[in-house]
Design a protein around this motif. Structure first.
Motif, mmCIF file in Angstrom:
data_model
loop_
_atom_site.group_PDB
_atom_site.id
_atom_site.type_symbol
_atom_site.label_atom_id
_atom_site.label_comp_id
_atom_site.label_asym_id
_atom_site.label_seq_id
_atom_site.Cartn_x
_atom_site.Cartn_y
_atom_site.Cartn_z
ATOM 1 N N TYR A 16 1.101 12.331 4.511
ATOM 2 C CA TYR A 16 0.423 12.556 4.483
ATOM 3 C C TYR A 16 -0.223 11.707 5.839
ATOM 4 N N ASN A 75 -7.170 5.165 9.227
ATOM 5 C CA ASN A 75 -7.213 4.074 8.217
ATOM 6 C C ASN A 75 -7.213 2.530 9.176
ATOM 7 N N ASP A 78 -3.633 11.611 7.594
ATOM 8 C CA ASP A 78 -5.050 11.567 6.400
ATOM 9 C C ASP A 78 -5.044 10.022 6.656
ATOM 10 N N TRP A 79 -4.065 9.338 6.260
ATOM 11 C CA TRP A 79 -4.486 7.631 6.780
ATOM 12 C C TRP A 79 -4.142 6.698 8.253
ATOM 13 N N LYS A 138 1.889 4.887 1.156
ATOM 14 C CA LYS A 138 0.793 5.491 2.424
ATOM 15 C C LYS A 138 2.173 6.249 2.688
ATOM 16 N N TYR A 195 1.038 -1.458 0.178
ATOM 17 C CA TYR A 195 -0.205 0.337 0.237
ATOM 18 C C TYR A 195 0.477 1.624 -0.079
#
Length: 470
Positions: A402, A409, A405-406, A398, A396
């Protein structure tokens, strides 16, 4: 005449020191000004002017302190509105330094006050341009930072930048030397060359932005692929425009040595962020719980700006011995002036006191290769371009920039492997994750570079990004 580029790799920033006949000018100085004062004294010259190409977003300039200490006026280009005493020059206004002249070329587009300074030598020949963030080597300034202040769209700013470049810069002679404010690695551009000095003629041949056939194609090319700017940029602009606390005061406060108990009390009473600047190879073995690791031996200041963001955030430091002053200095360059002090004796003093410590679960690339299977979840925190060039199959993307932002999740019950290119950024991510309660992961030492060398983990085919980016 003497021109010296003073380049700071951490910020990929170039300041300039110019001397002629006992007079000097400094362009875009860094926050700490003592090295400039020492140079002026050594050369036995008087600083006549401090030129600012624009209100910088990625670092705090030393213009205010330098002016106070030398009496030299600060010069800005047209439309600038600083909240301190300065000369706001007119377009084409000329300033004399010894036997040379510096002509102001108003070149809006990156910001509205952005100006390029044209140096005219003692023979009256155009010799060099100090292009700020208007023209880089291989790129041009991003036109998306000043939208709010200028009340313009990024497309409109890009159009102004086109006019500045094509009508004021490109008509100049090919043999003129280009001295930009930034080089490769700066977030102020997307396609900068590794060189820091070039001729304008070569840039006309190699810089994609200077080879566009129309304003429309220029706007499209310049805006293509821009990522969001670091969130601390706006705060640095404000400091450069309004002024700031003297660096001498910032350094004196930050160099307060705190015992283990004083450090712990300060952390509890102030809500300060504990910033551990040791390298990743030492940090993962043991650190103060809730600490954030951003290694001093790396792109320290930009990552501090991107991760911490708020320049007012109180900070307590854990450093290697004798690196406290360097750490405070590099923090101040991006506006983080609120350092309350540092842990006397470093992490070892905390550990030896019997206080609680934390660790990061780190494994070697070879161990990762043995554990990796088709069900493994891998998070790659490198930049999008690095990931696109080559990555572990099914990993993934990521990016660390950021993480806010992630991070929300992530399933805390699902284990994942974490890596970057070499281990610097993944340890930053690991420290942030653990500070926020995520512990079900394993960080990979040596990152993708180490993983690839094992030749045991399936990766995608390499794609050269320099050929596909534009």
């Amino acid at each position: 005449m003497k021109i010296e580029q003073i380049y700071t790799g951490c910020l990929a920033q170039g300041a300039y020191y110019i001397v002629s006949e006992g007079e000097a000018a400094i362009i875009d100085p860094l926050r700490e000004v003592q090295p400039y004062l020492d140079r002026l004294e050594k050369d036995n010259v008087k600083l006549k002017y401090i030129f600012e190409t624009h209100f910088h977003a990625d670092f705090v300039s030393g213009h205010v302190d330098l002016s106070k200490k030398t009496g030299a006026p600060i010069i800005y280009g047209p439309t600038a509105a600083p909240e301190f005493e300065a000369i706001v020059a007119e377009d084409n206004q000329v300033f004399e330094i010894g036997k040379i002249k510096i002509k102001v070329l108003h070149t809006p587009g990156h910001t509205m006050e952005s100006s390029t300074y044209l140096l005219i030598d003692e023979n009256g020949k155009n010799h060099a341009i100090f292009s700020g963030d208007t023209l880089f080597l291989g790129d041009v300034g991003r036109p998306d930072l000043a939208q709010k202040a200028a009340n313009l769209t990024q497309e409109e700013l890009a159009g102004l930048l086109y006019d500045s470049l094509y009508h004021k810069i490109l008509p100049l002679e090919d043999d003129i030397t280009v001295y930009p404010a930034h080089g490769a690695g700066s977030a102020c551009g997307k396609n900068m060359q590794k060189e820091t000095v070039d001729t304008l003629g070569n840039q006309k041949q190699t810089n994609y932005a200077l080879k566009q056939t129309s304003k429309e194609s220029f706007i499209a090319a310049v805006l293509d692929g821009l990522t969001a700017p670091p969130k601390y940029f706006g705060m640095n602009v404000a400091m450069n425009k309004k002024g700031y606390t003297s660096f001498d005061e910032v350094l004196a406060k930050g160099k307060t040595a705190l015992s283990v108990d004083e450090f712990e009390t300060a952390a509890e009473e102030t809500g300060a962020l504990i910033l551990d600047t040791r390298n990743a190879a030492e940090f993962y073995k043991g650190f103060i719980p809730q600490s954030i690791n951003i290694g001093l031996k790396g792109d320290f200041a930009p990552w501090v700006g991107s991760m911490i963001v708020d320049v007012q955030q109180p900070i307590l430091l854990v450093c290697d011995d004798c690196t406290e002053e360097e750490t405070i200095t590099r923090l101040s360059r991006v506006g983080f002036d609120n350092v309350l002090g540092y842990l006397k004796g470093g992490f070892e003093s905390w550990k030896n006191s019997g206080k609680e410590i934390d660790t990061v679960h780190r494994i070697s690339p070879e161990e990762f290769a043995e554990k990796f299977n088709e069900n493994s979840k891998v998070i790659d925190v490198r930049k999008e371009g690095e990931y696109a060039a080559e990555h572990v199959n099914d990993a993934y993307s990521k990016p660390l920039a950021y993480i806010n932002d992630w991070v929300g999740n992530i399933n805390p019950d699902e284990h994942f492997f974490l890596h970057c290119a070499g281990g610097y950024r993944s340890m930053i991510a690991a420290s942030i994750l653990q500070a926020r309660g995520y512990r079900n992961f394993t960080e990979v030492e040596g990152g993708f570079n180490g993983i690839k060398k094992t030749e045991k983990v399936p990766t995608t085919d390499f794609v050269c990004q320099s050929k596909t980016a534009l």
